[in-house]
Write a protein that holds these residues in place. Structure first.
Motif, mmCIF file in Angstrom:
data_model
loop_
_atom_site.group_PDB
_atom_site.id
_atom_site.type_symbol
_atom_site.label_atom_id
_atom_site.label_comp_id
_atom_site.label_asym_id
_atom_site.label_seq_id
_atom_site.Cartn_x
_atom_site.Cartn_y
_atom_site.Cartn_z
ATOM 1 N N VAL A 583 0.822 -1.206 0.000
ATOM 2 C CA VAL A 583 0.000 0.000 0.000
ATOM 3 C C VAL A 583 0.851 1.250 0.000
ATOM 4 O O VAL A 583 0.592 2.217 -0.742
ATOM 5 N N ASP A 584 1.908 1.259 0.832
ATOM 6 C CA ASP A 584 2.712 2.469 0.910
ATOM 7 C C ASP A 584 3.452 2.746 -0.392
ATOM 8 O O ASP A 584 3.671 3.903 -0.769
ATOM 9 N N GLU A 585 3.839 1.675 -1.147
ATOM 10 C CA GLU A 585 4.480 1.874 -2.441
ATOM 11 C C GLU A 585 3.524 2.544 -3.432
ATOM 12 O O GLU A 585 3.913 3.444 -4.191
ATOM 13 N N ALA A 589 3.859 6.338 -5.096
ATOM 14 C CA ALA A 589 3.886 6.566 -6.546
ATOM 15 C C ALA A 589 2.856 7.612 -6.957
ATOM 16 O O ALA A 589 3.134 8.474 -7.814
ATOM 17 N N LEU A 590 1.690 7.563 -6.329
ATOM 18 C CA LEU A 590 0.652 8.536 -6.654
ATOM 19 C C LEU A 590 1.023 9.926 -6.151
ATOM 20 O O LEU A 590 0.723 10.935 -6.809
ATOM 21 N N ARG A 591 1.703 9.992 -4.977
ATOM 22 C CA ARG A 591 2.147 11.303 -4.485
ATOM 23 C C ARG A 591 3.163 11.927 -5.433
ATOM 24 O O ARG A 591 3.117 13.126 -5.728
ATOM 25 N N ARG A 626 -8.455 10.891 0.956
ATOM 26 C CA ARG A 626 -9.470 9.893 1.332
ATOM 27 C C ARG A 626 -8.822 8.542 1.618
ATOM 28 O O ARG A 626 -9.262 7.812 2.504
ATOM 29 N N VAL A 627 -7.759 8.203 0.850
ATOM 30 C CA VAL A 627 -7.066 6.931 1.103
ATOM 31 C C VAL A 627 -6.425 6.933 2.482
ATOM 32 O O VAL A 627 -6.430 5.912 3.197
ATOM 33 N N PRO A 633 -7.366 0.796 2.953
ATOM 34 C CA PRO A 633 -6.758 1.425 1.766
ATOM 35 C C PRO A 633 -6.355 0.422 0.708
ATOM 36 O O PRO A 633 -6.357 0.746 -0.483
ATOM 37 N N ALA A 634 -6.029 -0.796 1.095
ATOM 38 C CA ALA A 634 -5.626 -1.805 0.109
ATOM 39 C C ALA A 634 -6.774 -2.107 -0.847
ATOM 40 O O ALA A 634 -6.570 -2.224 -2.070
#
Length: 890
Positions: A583-585, A589-591, A626-627, A633-634
């Motif tokens: 999830v953190d990866e 990537a989205l950030r 929101r995530v 979140p997964a």
């Protein structure tokens, strides 16, 4: 009794009244019993014809040509069109395939189910129908996208997609993606970030992104042509077929499919919804109309006994007229169904004139019921009979015309006028002399006359009024030249119904317009020559024939597609189609993508791309927030990936299969397509489509005229509509002329006073002219429904003139009082009020045809009242028939 008509009729009417008076109760009971029998008969035998095509004579040339065509080819006159709209091409295609399969599985429910341009053949060969230039441009565009697609095919993850977009901005000069492709990709990512939190998110379309900026496109609207078994024994002939389509959509899971909308249209569906709407409108309007009439009758009579007798006579007449329709015609159509409202508005006039004359005798002379009825017959009996004939003429003049819709209305309503005349002279006095007798000591109050004061003031200036009337007539002439007939049937229907909205959408697209024209040719060479001539016309956008489905330049196109096939070879060593990342990866990537978007330079010459960049940055920021707050979140990130990338493998596989094709010949075309374009005897069909949207009648007529100049035997709904409109316009002119001649002749023969005939017709002409001028000012046009207005107003308006002229002659011979203060003028006023309000209820209809009919009749009755109660008394003074009121006008 110096009039020939009065001398002839009044003694006979008095004899008839004596018969009624001697047997009042048995006659009333017999009428009621017969009414119950006729009500049962009408209920079981009166049908409803919802087929608009049957409303026009089969002798028209367009109908003959269409019959020849329909014997050889399937046509759309009885076809139901199922319109499927999807948010993406894949949704539209999959929904269409699923629904078509369900419909075909229903066996005998439908004769045929056909998807134009659908099926495996067109999926596989779609690119062959593009031009070489289009394919070259697309190949160049695809070469820039291929690395991105290959990477995603190898690793279909959010991390990979975010990385590719980020690198794309870092090396935009090298990738040279078309700005429209960037815009499409960014928009789809942004929409996915929003839709993932919706209850049923829609998977994005990579087809749309692949084709962005090119001349190629995949439709998001599909049409299924369904040939139903229509049950003409039922009122709603297409009801079971439409229900079956809804059942099939539900069985295919499409009634709740997000991103998919299914609508049903075509003539059967349009007629189905039109009939449902009309039945509701006419039924509701009938009840409302009846209540309005009851209230107005009370103000006119001021006696509930008179009101009940009038309403009972009216209701009995309506039932008898319905039974006549069942016995003579067997059904009512989409136009003649309005006879109920027209009957109420017109039929009550007879009771108003008879009842008010009776009440006047009771009140002014203090006579008992029978004597008052006899005096009423003396004063208005002959004119009542004459009015019955003139009103009936206003309807019956439509019977010989080509337009069967109003012809049948004319026959039913015309007969209804004779029926209500008979009942007014029979049942009404029978009720007043039996069950509803007014006690001898009861004084009937005077009617409320809100018009009398105004009429008296105006009557003092007769010459001025005549001058104003003449000036208004002259001023209206230029407006009359602006009147037009609009045969665009879609404009007549309720615009809020789904079938009408869907049909309008189809008409707005030249590729899906149901109003194309069919031309037949004996062989391929002739078909090609005719098609070339048609395509040379500016009104014709394109033609479709059997040879149209054999693409040109196939060798060149296949060479381009072979190169594309090599470029799009499957990526080796593809990973799991649903790769797993922490999830953190994925969030990181989205950030990083969000930050790239935030810092990216905005191009000054591409506002669309700037808008997409800003929107995606904003949406990604909101999504990441929101995530962070999401307890799972997964799951959310997995759904986000699915919305973005689930359809990618399927759409790439479909695209690859469309690249590996072989050349097409006539023998390769699908049998269901060939069957629609080549008849068993070898006759070929050419379909000509319009260049412009057929959203108005003028455009439709230009298109049809252009085709007929080349192919006079062409057939199709568009040609039918144009000739139907011309036939209806001819019917209108014929009916109007016939009404004017018949009524004038009848008055002249019966009265033998040309001056009186002219006096009656003058206000009638004024009212008609002002009605037409008002239509022009309101930008209203004649259509299939309201075309009967003017002949009908002739029949209605002449009644008031007859009563008033008859009363004026009677008062002149007997030194009577003022015409505008007489009971006859009061009866004319209330008669006009009930008729106007009755017709006005039609204006509440959602059906545009009935709506405009109600408006035009209301406007027409307003001007008819003004003409008869203001202009006619002034004309009588000016011509010396009656003296002026107060001080004589100089």
């Amino acid at each position: 009794m110096n009039e020939p008509l009065q001398k002839m009729l009044t003694p006979r009417l008095q004899q008839w009244l004596s018969v009624i008076a001697e047997r009042a109760s048995p006659i009333a009971a017999t009428c009621i019993a017969l009414t119950l029998i006729l009500l049962v008969y009408a209920f079981f035998n009166l049908g409803i014809n919802s087929d608009n095509l049957s409303l026009v004579s089969k002798g028209l040339e367009s109908r003959k040509n269409h019959a020849v065509f329909a014997a050889l080819f399937p046509n759309l006159e009885e076809a139901i069109l199922v319109v499927i709209d999807g948010e993406t091409p894949a949704l539209a295609r999959n929904a269409t395939d699923a629904l078509a399969a369900e419909l075909k599985s229903m066996g005998e429910t439908f004769r045929d189910v056909y998807v134009p341009g659908g099926g495996t053949f067109f999926e596989e060969h779609a690119l062959l129908y593009r031009t070489p230039d289009e394919l070259d441009d697309f190949a160049d565009q695809l070469s820039t996208l291929q690395p991105l697609l290959a990477s995603l095919e190898s690793d279909p993850s959010l991390i990979q997609l975010a990385e590719l977009v980020r690198l794309g901005f870092d090396t935009e000069g090298e990738t040279r993606l078309d700005p429209s492709q960037w815009t499409s990709l960014l928009d789809q990512v942004g929409e996915a970030s929003v839709s993932v939190y919706e209850e049923a998110p829609v998977r994005i379309s990579w087809e749309t992104m692949l084709l962005a900026g090119s001349d190629l496109e995949i439709p998001t609207r599909r049409v299924i042509v369904v040939d139903p078994h229509l049950d003409y024994e039922k009122i709603l002939v297409a009801g079971s077929s439409i229900a079956a389509i809804n059942t099939a959509a539900s069985a295919a899971g499409l009634d709740e499919e997000p991103g998919v909308r299914i609508r049903v249209t075509g003539n059967p569906a349009l007629n189905h919804e039109e009939m449902l709407g009309l039945a509701w409108d006419i039924g509701g309007a009938g009840v409302f109309c009846f209540a309005l009439v009851a209230v107005l009758l009370y103000f006119a009579f001021r006696s509930w006994r008179l009101v009940i007798a009038s309403l009972a006579t009216l209701l009995v007449g309506l039932i008898w007229t319905g039974a006549f329709a069942a016995a003579s015609i067997g059904e009512v159509n989409l136009i003649s169904i309005a006879f109920a409202i027209l009957f109420i508005g017109l039929g009550v006039d007879f009771a108003i004139h008879f009842g008010m004359a009776f009440a006047t005798e009771r009140r002014d002379e203090g006579l008992p019921n029978r004597a008052a009825l006899q005096n009423a017959i003396d004063s208005i009996g002959a004119s009542l009979v004459l009015c019955g004939f003139t009103t009936a003429i206003g309807f019956l003049v439509f019977w010989p015309t080509e337009y069967r819709g109003v012809a049948e209305l004319g026959a039913i309503a015309g007969a209804g006028m004779f029926i209500i005349l008979f009942l007014t002279l029979t049942l009404f006095p029978a009720l007043m002399l039996s069950w509803l007798q007014i006690p001898d000591d009861f004084v009937v109050p005077a009617p409320a006359r809100i018009d009398q004061g105004i009429a008296l003031r105006l009557a003092r200036t007769p010459r001025s009024i005549c001058g104003i009337a003449a000036a208004a007539t002259i001023a209206s002439i230029p407006l009359l030249l602006q009147l037009r007939f609009d045969a665009h049937v879609i404009e007549m229907r309720d615009p809020d119904t789904p079938s009408v909205q869907a049909f309008r959408d189809l008409l707005s697209d030249g590729n899906t317009s149901p109003w194309y024209v069919n031309v037949m040719a004996p062989d391929l060479e002739t078909a090609a020559n005719v098609a070339r001539k048609l395509e040379a016309r500016p009104e014709i956008g394109r033609t479709v024939r059997l040879a149209s489905y054999v693409p040109g330049n196939q060798d060149e196109k296949i060479e381009i597609l072979d190169d594309l096939s090599f470029l799009m070879e499957a990526t080796p060593g593809a990973r799991d189609p649903n790769p797993s990342y922490r999830v953190d990866e994925q969030k990181q990537a989205l950030r990083e993508l969000r930050n790239v978007l935030r810092n990216a330079d905005r191009p000054e010459n591409d506002s669309d791309l700037v808008t997409s960049l800003d929107a995606l940055e904003e949406r990604l920021s909101a999504f990441l927030e929101r995530v962070e707050e999401d307890p799972n979140p997964a799951r959310t990130l997995s759904e986000f990936r699915a919305v973005l990338l689930d359809r990618l493998p399927e759409e790439i596989a479909r695209f690859r299969s469309s690249l590996s094709v072989t050349a097409i010949t006539l023998g390769d075309l699908p049998p269901e397509l060939v069957r629609r374009l080549r008849a068993p005897d070898g006759t070929l069909r050419i379909q000509a489509y319009p260049e412009e949207e057929l959203q108005d009648f003028d455009t439709l007529k230009r298109f049809v005229t252009s085709v007929l100049e080349i192919a006079p035997k062409a057939a199709g709904i568009a040609i039918n509509l144009v000739e139907f409109g011309e036939a209806t316009a001819r019917s209108f002119r014929q009916a109007l002329l016939s009404a004017a001649i018949a009524i004038s002749t009848l008055l002249f023969v019966l009265w033998r006073r040309p001056a009186d005939v002219g006096i009656v017709l003058a206000p009638l002409t004024l009212g008609s002219v002002l009605t037409c001028a008002s239509m022009a000012l309101l930008d209203m046009s004649f259509n299939f429904a309201n075309v009967l207005v003017l002949p009908l107003l002739f029949g209605i308006g002449v009644d008031s003139g007859i009563h008033l002229v008859h009363r004026a002659r009677h008062d002149a011979a007997n030194a009577g009082g003022s015409l505008v203060e007489s009971a006859t003028a009061g009866a004319v006023f209330y008669s006009a009020m009930t008729t106007t309000l009755s017709f006005g209820t039609l204006a509440l209809s959602g059906h545009e045809g009935m709506h405009t009919l109600g408006i035009m009749l209301t406007i027409g009755m307003f001007w008819t009242v003004i003409a008869n109660l203001v202009f006619l008394p002034a004309l009588l003074v000016v011509t010396g028939v009656t003296p002026a009121i107060g001080q004589d006008a100089k």
